[in-house]
Design a protein around this motif. Structure first.
Motif, short mmCIF file in Angstrom:
data_model
loop_
_atom_site.label_atom_id
_atom_site.label_comp_id
_atom_site.label_asym_id
_atom_site.label_seq_id
_atom_site.Cartn_x
_atom_site.Cartn_y
_atom_site.Cartn_z
N ASP A 40 31.46 37.19 -12.79
CA ASP A 40 32.31 38.22 -13.39
C ASP A 40 31.63 38.94 -14.56
N VAL A 41 30.39 39.35 -14.35
CA VAL A 41 29.65 40.10 -15.36
C VAL A 41 29.30 41.48 -14.82
N PRO A 42 29.16 42.46 -15.70
CA PRO A 42 28.93 43.85 -15.25
C PRO A 42 27.78 44.03 -14.27
N GLU A 43 26.66 43.32 -14.47
CA GLU A 43 25.52 43.54 -13.56
C GLU A 43 25.78 43.03 -12.15
N MET A 44 26.86 42.29 -11.95
CA MET A 44 27.19 41.80 -10.62
C MET A 44 28.02 42.80 -9.81
N VAL A 45 28.51 43.84 -10.45
CA VAL A 45 29.31 44.86 -9.76
C VAL A 45 28.36 45.78 -9.00
N PRO A 46 28.54 45.88 -7.69
CA PRO A 46 27.61 46.71 -6.91
C PRO A 46 27.81 48.20 -7.19
N ASP A 47 26.72 48.93 -7.16
CA ASP A 47 26.79 50.39 -7.26
C ASP A 47 26.99 50.93 -5.85
N LEU A 48 28.11 51.62 -5.63
CA LEU A 48 28.41 52.16 -4.31
C LEU A 48 27.89 53.59 -4.20
N THR A 49 27.43 53.92 -3.02
CA THR A 49 26.96 55.28 -2.77
C THR A 49 28.14 56.20 -2.52
N ASP A 50 27.93 57.50 -2.56
CA ASP A 50 28.99 58.46 -2.26
C ASP A 50 29.54 58.23 -0.85
N ALA A 51 28.66 57.91 0.10
CA ALA A 51 29.09 57.67 1.48
C ALA A 51 30.01 56.45 1.56
N GLU A 52 29.72 55.40 0.76
CA GLU A 52 30.57 54.21 0.76
C GLU A 52 31.91 54.47 0.07
N LEU A 53 31.92 55.38 -0.90
CA LEU A 53 33.15 55.69 -1.62
C LEU A 53 34.04 56.69 -0.88
N ALA A 54 33.46 57.51 0.00
CA ALA A 54 34.20 58.58 0.68
C ALA A 54 35.46 58.11 1.40
N PRO A 55 35.45 56.98 2.13
CA PRO A 55 36.67 56.58 2.84
C PRO A 55 37.78 56.04 1.94
#
Length: 145
Positions: A115-130
């Motif tokens: 539960d630390v910030p660096e563990m949060v994945p960065d999502l791409t625009d394509a992954e966020l679109a849906p």
């Protein structure tokens, strides 16, 4: 209930950064440090009617099961602070701050690298679109954004 013999922690202005947890020992409830009270934002407190009253092992296990907890502290001395268990969060569990340290500190503490910030994945625009809505679950119901 805890009486007037409670050992107070130093004020936040005296918090120090010295506790370093070896990498191979992260996420282990078998690893703790006696006579150390680690600092962090309180996730669940150890006092009052809803406060946690757990052994050090159970306190660590509870932290492992609670989202947002990566630091736990448990009282080792009934006369000083009861069987309090405090669940906390820090953005730096590999080198957490501490509030009290030394033979007079009745706490045992540990960290879990989760539960630390660096563990949060960065999502791409394509992954966020849906994704069209986000829901926050509360005891009163879901809040949809």
């Amino acid at each position: 209930n805890v009486d007037s013999a409670v050992v107070a922690s130093p004020p936040p202005s005296q918090v120090r950064r010295e506790a370093v947890i070896p990498a191979q020992q992260k996420n282990s409830c078998n690893v703790s440090q006696e006579h150390l009270e680690l600092d962090g934002a309180v996730v669940m407190d150890g006092i009052g009617k809803r406060g946690l009253s757990l052994s050090a092992d159970d306190c660590c296990a509870k932290c492992a099961a609670v989202r947002g907890c990566n630091v736990w502290v448990a009282c080792m001395q009934e006369a000083s602070c009861g069987h309090q268990c405090w669940l906390k969060w820090t953005p730096t569990p590999a080198s957490p701050s501490w509030r009290g340290k030394g033979s007079g500190v009745p706490w045992v503490s540990g960290v879990l690298h989760k539960d630390v910030p660096e563990m949060v994945p960065d999502l791409t625009d394509a992954e966020l679109a849906p994704i069209s809505a986000v829901a926050l679950r509360t005891p009163q119901g879901d809040i949809k954004i």
